[in-house]
Design an enzyme around this catalytic site. Structure first.
Site, short mmCIF file in Angstrom:
data_model
loop_
_atom_site.label_atom_id
_atom_site.label_comp_id
_atom_site.label_asym_id
_atom_site.label_seq_id
_atom_site.Cartn_x
_atom_site.Cartn_y
_atom_site.Cartn_z
N HIS A 1 -5.33 2.39 -5.85
CA HIS A 1 -4.61 3.38 -5.02
C HIS A 1 -5.60 4.25 -4.22
O HIS A 1 -5.65 5.47 -4.36
CB HIS A 1 -3.71 4.26 -5.88
N ILE A 2 -6.35 3.59 -3.34
CA ILE A 2 -7.36 4.30 -2.54
C ILE A 2 -7.08 4.17 -1.04
O ILE A 2 -8.00 4.27 -0.22
CB ILE A 2 -8.78 3.76 -2.86
N GLU B 1 0.44 4.21 -12.92
CA GLU B 1 -0.82 4.70 -12.35
C GLU B 1 -1.23 5.98 -13.06
O GLU B 1 -0.39 6.85 -13.28
CB GLU B 1 -0.66 4.97 -10.86
N THR C 1 0.84 -1.20 0.00
CA THR C 1 0.00 0.00 0.00
C THR C 1 0.87 1.25 0.00
O THR C 1 0.38 2.34 0.29
CB THR C 1 -0.93 0.03 1.23
N ALA C 2 2.15 1.09 -0.33
CA ALA C 2 3.08 2.22 -0.26
C ALA C 2 3.25 2.85 -1.64
O ALA C 2 2.56 3.81 -1.99
CB ALA C 2 4.41 1.76 0.31
N ARG C 3 4.16 2.31 -2.44
CA ARG C 3 4.40 2.81 -3.79
C ARG C 3 4.66 1.63 -4.72
O ARG C 3 5.39 0.70 -4.37
CB ARG C 3 5.61 3.76 -3.80
N ASP D 1 -2.38 -2.07 -3.70
CA ASP D 1 -3.13 -0.82 -3.86
C ASP D 1 -2.35 0.18 -4.71
O ASP D 1 -2.81 1.29 -4.93
CB ASP D 1 -3.44 -0.21 -2.49
N SER E 1 -5.97 6.11 1.23
CA SER E 1 -6.41 7.20 2.12
C SER E 1 -7.81 7.69 1.80
O SER E 1 -8.23 8.74 2.29
CB SER E 1 -5.42 8.36 2.02
#
Length: 320
Positions: A287-288, A269, A238-240, A264, A290
């Site tokens: 990439h959700i 992207e 979930t980082a990069r 994620d 947050s």
């Protein structure tokens, strides 16, 4: 003519953020919510004193060199700043801030969702029921990997890593971690520190990535390191996206070396990696990490807090 600083918000942020920005600044908002090109960034820099961009806007060395002197501060609506060439921006006298702290729990929730979903065949099961193909049952049907009591390795024990560890303890997981420096005993809460990534990988039934993308960490999880994980391990990111060699990950999934992955973020992207779509043991989100109302408001307000301090002549709390 307005005496307020002129601010460009590059994406459609939360309603509360936009309302506050419009109240306190001469604000230009990209309500179309489309991506901005390098030329867009350069062109707008001559028209505004400040920009609130997202991770999607790329302030590389070339863009930094071309920015207009009018632009004084980039107040990022993100924690990660790998989209900003910090030395190049600093050399132009442009302040850069980010939004730490406020999105840790939301991102940790997504990491937990991905870990559970990958381990327990969420994609395959949902597809089976949704398609009408669920017409049998057996004790050997969709047997997954148990999370409770398993060994969890965390790479990067910063704010998000610590938040994820707190949640994983609710599943009685055995927490291990690698970090650039060891946490204090009060921060560790009994977690086991590893001074090398390799020793962490060897014991991680589940591995979750929470470190920034830097030249040193790009491609961190390559074929060699994926092979160090126990047979049937689960990888969560979930980082990069840049942290993972996607070709090596795909090979580990196809070979069965990895039981599953929960992702994620991706090298490309938006879009992700189309090759992953054929594998129902790769659980993917766009990439959700947050993306909760509470966190989006908090991120926007943190960016505005940094701008407010800057234009009062103070040092922003999150100046990088």
């Amino acid at each position: 003519m307005s005496s307020k600083p002129r601010l460009w918000i590059t994406r459609k942020l939360s309603d509360a953020t936009l309302e506050r920005a419009a109240r306190d600044y001469d604000t230009v908002i990209n309500f179309d919510d489309g991506l901005s090109t390098a030329d867009d960034l350069v062109s707008m820099s001559a028209q505004v004193d400040a920009i609130i961009p997202c991770h999607s806007e790329q302030f590389n060395a070339d863009v930094a060199r071309r920015l207009d002197p009018r632009l004084k501060i980039i107040a990022n609506h993100s924690v990660g700043v790998d989209h900003c060439d910090l030395p190049a921006l600093k050399s132009r006298g442009i302040a850069v801030t980010n939004t730490p702290d406020v999105l840790s729990d939301a991102t940790a929730e997504i990491a937990m969702l991905l870990m559970l979903g990958a381990a327990r065949h969420a994609i395959r099961g949902d597809h089976l029921v949704r398609s009408g193909g669920w017409n049998f049952w057996s004790p050997s049907f969709m047997v997954g990997k148990q999370v409770t009591g398993a060994r969890l390795g965390i790479v990067g024990m910063g704010r998000v890593g610590q938040a994820f560890a707190r949640k994983a303890r609710g599943f009685d997981m055995e927490i291990h971690y690698y970090n650039r420096s060891r946490l204090t005993p009060d921060e560790e809460f009994g977690a086991t520190y590893h001074d090398t990534i390799d020793s962490l990988l060897e014991i991680s039934d589940f591995l979750s990535l929470h470190c920034p993308a830097t030249p040193e960490t790009t491609g961190l999880m390559n074929a060699g390191r994926l092979a160090m994980l126990p047979e049937g391990a689960v990888l969560v990111n979930t980082a990069r996206g840049a942290l993972v060699d996607e070709a090596a990950l795909l090979e580990a999934i196809v070979s069965g070396r990895l039981a599953a992955a929960g992702l994620d973020c991706f090298v490309t992207e938006p879009g992700g990696n189309p090759a992953f779509a054929a594998h129902q043991n790769i659980f993917m989100l766009p990439h959700i990490g947050s993306a909760t109302r509470h966190t989006r408001d908090a991120m926007g307000f943190r960016a505005l807090d940094n701008l407010d301090a800057f234009f009062r002549g103070e040092t922003p709390k999150d100046l990088l």
